[in-house]
Write a protein that holds these residues in place. Structure first.
Motif, PDB file in Angstrom:
ATOM      1  N   VAL A  85       0.878  -1.714   0.013  1.00  0.00           N
ATOM      2  CA  VAL A  85      -0.294   0.093   0.311  1.00  0.00           C
ATOM      3  C   VAL A  85       0.777   1.209  -0.195  1.00  0.00           C
ATOM      4  CG1 VAL A  85      -1.620   1.404   1.113  1.00  0.00           C
ATOM      5  CG2 VAL A  85      -1.836  -1.419   1.312  1.00  0.00           C
ATOM      6  N   LEU A  86       0.197   2.460  -0.781  1.00  0.00           N
ATOM      7  CA  LEU A  86       1.302   3.014  -0.929  1.00  0.00           C
ATOM      8  C   LEU A  86       0.461   4.311  -0.174  1.00  0.00           C
ATOM      9  CD1 LEU A  86       3.609   5.324  -1.961  1.00  0.00           C
ATOM     10  CD2 LEU A  86       2.558   5.654  -4.022  1.00  0.00           C
ATOM     11  N   TYR A  87       1.215   4.893   0.945  1.00  0.00           N
ATOM     12  CA  TYR A  87       0.237   5.951   1.931  1.00  0.00           C
ATOM     13  C   TYR A  87       1.190   7.468   1.453  1.00  0.00           C
ATOM     14  CZ  TYR A  87      -1.005   2.422   4.215  1.00  0.00           C
ATOM     15  OH  TYR A  87      -1.605   1.249   4.504  1.00  0.00           O
ATOM     16  N   GLU A  88       0.696   8.282   0.923  1.00  0.00           N
ATOM     17  CA  GLU A  88       1.040   9.766   0.803  1.00  0.00           C
ATOM     18  C   GLU A  88       0.013  11.032   1.327  1.00  0.00           C
ATOM     19  OE1 GLU A  88       3.224   9.176  -2.565  1.00  0.00           O
ATOM     20  OE2 GLU A  88       0.685   9.868  -3.522  1.00  0.00           O
ATOM     21  N   THR A  89       0.600  11.973   1.964  1.00  0.00           N
ATOM     22  CA  THR A  89      -0.007  13.167   2.624  1.00  0.00           C
ATOM     23  C   THR A  89       0.996  14.166   2.267  1.00  0.00           C
ATOM     24  OG1 THR A  89      -0.853  13.641   4.819  1.00  0.00           O
ATOM     25  CG2 THR A  89       0.751  12.994   5.197  1.00  0.00           C
TER      26      THR A  89
ATOM     27  N   ALA B 161       8.198  22.804   6.866  1.00  0.00           N
ATOM     28  CA  ALA B 161       9.796  22.587   6.523  1.00  0.00           C
ATOM     29  C   ALA B 161      10.941  22.898   7.951  1.00  0.00           C
ATOM     30  CB  ALA B 161      10.765  24.102   5.381  1.00  0.00           C
ATOM     31  N   GLY B 162      11.928  21.497   7.793  1.00  0.00           N
ATOM     32  CA  GLY B 162      12.423  21.653   9.023  1.00  0.00           C
ATOM     33  C   GLY B 162      12.904  20.383   9.788  1.00  0.00           C
ATOM     34  N   PRO B 163      13.424  20.573  10.179  1.00  0.00           N
ATOM     35  CA  PRO B 163      13.519  19.179  10.661  1.00  0.00           C
ATOM     36  C   PRO B 163      12.164  18.472  12.229  1.00  0.00           C
ATOM     37  CG  PRO B 163      14.941  20.591  12.610  1.00  0.00           C
ATOM     38  CD  PRO B 163      14.685  21.088  11.476  1.00  0.00           C
ATOM     39  N   VAL B 164      12.000  17.372  11.698  1.00  0.00           N
ATOM     40  CA  VAL B 164      11.215  16.618  12.220  1.00  0.00           C
ATOM     41  C   VAL B 164      11.165  15.438  12.530  1.00  0.00           C
ATOM     42  CG1 VAL B 164       9.399  17.888  10.688  1.00  0.00           C
ATOM     43  CG2 VAL B 164       9.995  15.563   9.809  1.00  0.00           C
ATOM     44  N   LEU B 165      10.405  14.705  13.655  1.00  0.00           N
ATOM     45  CA  LEU B 165      11.083  13.465  13.772  1.00  0.00           C
ATOM     46  C   LEU B 165       8.923  12.486  13.780  1.00  0.00           C
ATOM     47  CD1 LEU B 165      11.881  11.101  15.325  1.00  0.00           C
ATOM     48  CD2 LEU B 165      10.728  11.405  18.118  1.00  0.00           C
ATOM     49  N   LEU B 166       9.067  11.473  12.892  1.00  0.00           N
ATOM     50  CA  LEU B 166       7.867  10.805  12.621  1.00  0.00           C
ATOM     51  C   LEU B 166       8.117   9.386  13.365  1.00  0.00           C
ATOM     52  CD1 LEU B 166       5.626  10.736  10.240  1.00  0.00           C
ATOM     53  CD2 LEU B 166       7.712   8.955   8.637  1.00  0.00           C
ATOM     54  N   GLU B 167       7.088   9.455  13.711  1.00  0.00           N
ATOM     55  CA  GLU B 167       6.621   8.352  14.519  1.00  0.00           C
ATOM     56  C   GLU B 167       4.868   7.641  14.027  1.00  0.00           C
ATOM     57  OE1 GLU B 167       7.084   9.056  18.598  1.00  0.00           O
ATOM     58  OE2 GLU B 167       6.425  10.782  17.822  1.00  0.00           O
TER      59      GLU B 167
ATOM     60  N   ARG C  74       6.757  -3.992   6.979  1.00  0.00           N
ATOM     61  CA  ARG C  74       7.709  -2.489   6.656  1.00  0.00           C
ATOM     62  C   ARG C  74       7.773  -1.356   5.340  1.00  0.00           C
ATOM     63  NH1 ARG C  74      12.194  -3.170   2.527  1.00  0.00           N
ATOM     64  NH2 ARG C  74      14.655  -3.084   3.529  1.00  0.00           N
ATOM     65  N   ALA C  75       8.443  -0.641   6.458  1.00  0.00           N
ATOM     66  CA  ALA C  75       7.782   1.076   5.503  1.00  0.00           C
ATOM     67  C   ALA C  75       8.859   1.773   5.228  1.00  0.00           C
ATOM     68  CB  ALA C  75       6.796   2.259   6.632  1.00  0.00           C
ATOM     69  N   GLN C  76       9.046   2.184   3.008  1.00  0.00           N
ATOM     70  CA  GLN C  76      10.018   3.161   3.237  1.00  0.00           C
ATOM     71  C   GLN C  76       9.389   3.751   2.960  1.00  0.00           C
ATOM     72  OE1 GLN C  76      10.446  -0.879  -0.691  1.00  0.00           O
ATOM     73  NE2 GLN C  76      11.914   0.803  -0.733  1.00  0.00           N
ATOM     74  N   VAL C  77      10.135   4.930   3.694  1.00  0.00           N
ATOM     75  CA  VAL C  77      10.136   6.694   3.518  1.00  0.00           C
ATOM     76  C   VAL C  77      10.787   7.681   2.566  1.00  0.00           C
ATOM     77  CG1 VAL C  77       9.735   8.546   5.040  1.00  0.00           C
ATOM     78  CG2 VAL C  77       9.876   5.781   5.593  1.00  0.00           C
ATOM     79  N   PHE C  78       9.840   8.293   2.086  1.00  0.00           N
ATOM     80  CA  PHE C  78      10.063   8.725   0.605  1.00  0.00           C
ATOM     81  C   PHE C  78       9.299  10.101   1.069  1.00  0.00           C
ATOM     82  CE2 PHE C  78       9.135   4.882  -0.762  1.00  0.00           C
ATOM     83  CZ  PHE C  78      10.960   4.268  -1.787  1.00  0.00           C
ATOM     84  N   LEU C  79      10.325  11.523   0.492  1.00  0.00           N
ATOM     85  CA  LEU C  79      10.395  12.708   0.745  1.00  0.00           C
ATOM     86  C   LEU C  79      10.396  12.843  -0.933  1.00  0.00           C
ATOM     87  CD1 LEU C  79      11.999  14.297   3.557  1.00  0.00           C
ATOM     88  CD2 LEU C  79       9.485  14.104   3.423  1.00  0.00           C
ATOM     89  N   ASP C  80       9.225  13.965  -1.653  1.00  0.00           N
ATOM     90  CA  ASP C  80       8.768  13.494  -2.499  1.00  0.00           C
ATOM     91  C   ASP C  80       9.551  13.403  -3.356  1.00  0.00           C
ATOM     92  OD1 ASP C  80       7.940  16.027  -1.800  1.00  0.00           O
ATOM     93  OD2 ASP C  80       9.429  17.665  -2.471  1.00  0.00           O
TER      94      ASP C  80
ATOM     95  N   PRO D   6      12.177  19.954   3.584  1.00  0.00           N
ATOM     96  CA  PRO D   6      12.821  20.811   2.412  1.00  0.00           C
ATOM     97  C   PRO D   6      11.782  22.145   2.533  1.00  0.00           C
ATOM     98  CG  PRO D   6      12.441  19.117   1.138  1.00  0.00           C
ATOM     99  CD  PRO D   6      12.321  18.081   2.575  1.00  0.00           C
ATOM    100  N   ARG D   7      11.359  21.895   2.410  1.00  0.00           N
ATOM    101  CA  ARG D   7       9.912  22.621   2.420  1.00  0.00           C
ATOM    102  C   ARG D   7       7.956  22.192   2.253  1.00  0.00           C
ATOM    103  NH1 ARG D   7       6.321  21.504  -1.707  1.00  0.00           N
ATOM    104  NH2 ARG D   7       7.412  19.683  -2.871  1.00  0.00           N
ATOM    105  N   ALA D   8       7.833  24.072   2.531  1.00  0.00           N
ATOM    106  CA  ALA D   8       5.948  22.892   2.753  1.00  0.00           C
ATOM    107  C   ALA D   8       5.686  22.521   1.864  1.00  0.00           C
ATOM    108  CB  ALA D   8       5.438  24.683   3.410  1.00  0.00           C
ATOM    109  N   GLY D   9       4.404  21.672   2.379  1.00  0.00           N
ATOM    110  CA  GLY D   9       3.861  20.820   1.020  1.00  0.00           C
ATOM    111  C   GLY D   9       4.733  19.772   0.746  1.00  0.00           C
ATOM    112  N   THR D  10       5.872  19.133   1.234  1.00  0.00           N
ATOM    113  CA  THR D  10       6.711  17.994   0.774  1.00  0.00           C
ATOM    114  C   THR D  10       6.249  16.854   0.339  1.00  0.00           C
ATOM    115  OG1 THR D  10       8.678  19.154   1.061  1.00  0.00           O
ATOM    116  CG2 THR D  10       8.389  16.808   1.546  1.00  0.00           C
ATOM    117  N   VAL D  11       5.664  15.985   0.014  1.00  0.00           N
ATOM    118  CA  VAL D  11       4.885  14.757   0.021  1.00  0.00           C
ATOM    119  C   VAL D  11       5.669  13.812   0.934  1.00  0.00           C
ATOM    120  CG1 VAL D  11       3.784  13.116  -1.710  1.00  0.00           C
ATOM    121  CG2 VAL D  11       4.009  15.695  -2.398  1.00  0.00           C
ATOM    122  N   LEU D  12       5.270  13.146   1.547  1.00  0.00           N
ATOM    123  CA  LEU D  12       5.544  11.991   2.322  1.00  0.00           C
ATOM    124  C   LEU D  12       5.247  11.081   1.866  1.00  0.00           C
ATOM    125  CD1 LEU D  12       6.832  11.193   5.070  1.00  0.00           C
ATOM    126  CD2 LEU D  12       4.695  11.563   6.635  1.00  0.00           C
TER     127      LEU D  12
END
Length: 277
Positions: free
Chosen positions: A74-78, A83-89, A96-102, A123-129
């Protein structure tokens, strides 16, 4: 125990309960060997996702079961708000989840290693996770038998729940319509790789995937199974009926990095990994 001894031992056991023929041990079937089959065409999984499944919008990620899906991905996107450093939980990862930014890979979270958090810089507001989640098999006993797949729980960004998702089922039951194109460089991120080979007569063979990392393999549209460099098995059985005289097609979905030459071997012997005596 050699092959003839195994055959004889099984026949002796079966003969205790049913009539068995007295013919000698059948001879070994012919095997096909064809080294270094090039996979010269590629198609990005993330770019081709709309051709493989229809996205469903919802406030939270939907499980495979809610998407009426049995196996696959399943491909989940939001879109991320700032922008800035974050912690994703991730409250739960199944499996098994592979994580991508744009579209660029930033890490992997695995259920078996109890990994649920990853830090990165947006990197920027609106980046697709994007989270590409693989179903690696279901628990079929005990209290964990209701083993929902995908992202069953909440997804938090710096402690705040992320909402506004699309969940795209990718069962990969058909690869028809993928826009393969000749490539000279290895694509970034998960990608399908395709090549062809010719045979005059069909025979059993074994697909060897040395230097490939992790993914799935198809021959002439028939799903052979999954491969993983961690082993122990490093080859997949290709039954003769899957092949046909003339041109045959091999497709790999490599989830990480294909090696530079992008070739596979068809050999007349399997590689089942280390053995112990």
């Amino acid at each position: 125990m050699i092959r003839a001894e195994k055959f004889t031992a099984f026949r002796e056991v079966i003969a205790k309960y049913a009539p068995v023929p007295a013919e000698p041990v059948p001879g070994r079937a012919a095997k096909l060997a064809l080294p270094a089959v090039p996979l010269t065409e590629s198609a990005s999984l993330l770019a081709c996702a709309p051709a493989l499944g229809v996205a469903v919008a919802s406030e939270r990620p939907l499980t495979m079961e809610e998407l009426k899906q049995d196996f696959g991905f399943v491909l989940y996107e939001t879109a991320l708000p700032a922008a800035g450093p974050v912690l994703l939980e991730l409250e739960q990862v199944r499996d098994r989840a592979q994580v991508f930014l744009d579209g660029q890979p930033v890490g992997v979270l695995e259920r078996e290693n109890h990994e649920r958090a990853i830090a990165f810089t947006v990197p920027r507001a609106g980046t697709v996770l994007s989270l590409l989640v693989e179903n690696q098999g279901r628990v079929n006993y005990g209290p964990g038998i209701h083993d929902r797949k995908g992202l069953p729980g909440k997804v938090l960004l710096d402690g705040t729940e992320l909402t506004g998702w699309t969940s795209r089922p990718l069962p990969l039951t058909s690869l028809a319509g993928l826009p393969f194109a000749a490539t000279t460089t290895t694509p970034t991120g998960p990608a399908f790789h395709r090549g062809t080979f010719d045979v005059t007569e069909t025979a059993d063979t074994f697909l060897h995937l040395r230097s490939w990392t992790k993914g799935n393999a198809w021959v002439n549209g028939f799903h052979l199974g999954r491969y993983w460099s961690r082993g122990p098995q490093r080859s997949l059985y290709v039954p003769a009926p899957v092949l046909r005289p003339g041109t045959n097609e091999i497709v790999l979905l490599e989830l990480h990095a294909a090696h530079r030459t992008r070739t596979v071997d068809l050999r007349d012997t399997p590689d089942l990994g280390p053995t112990e005596e």
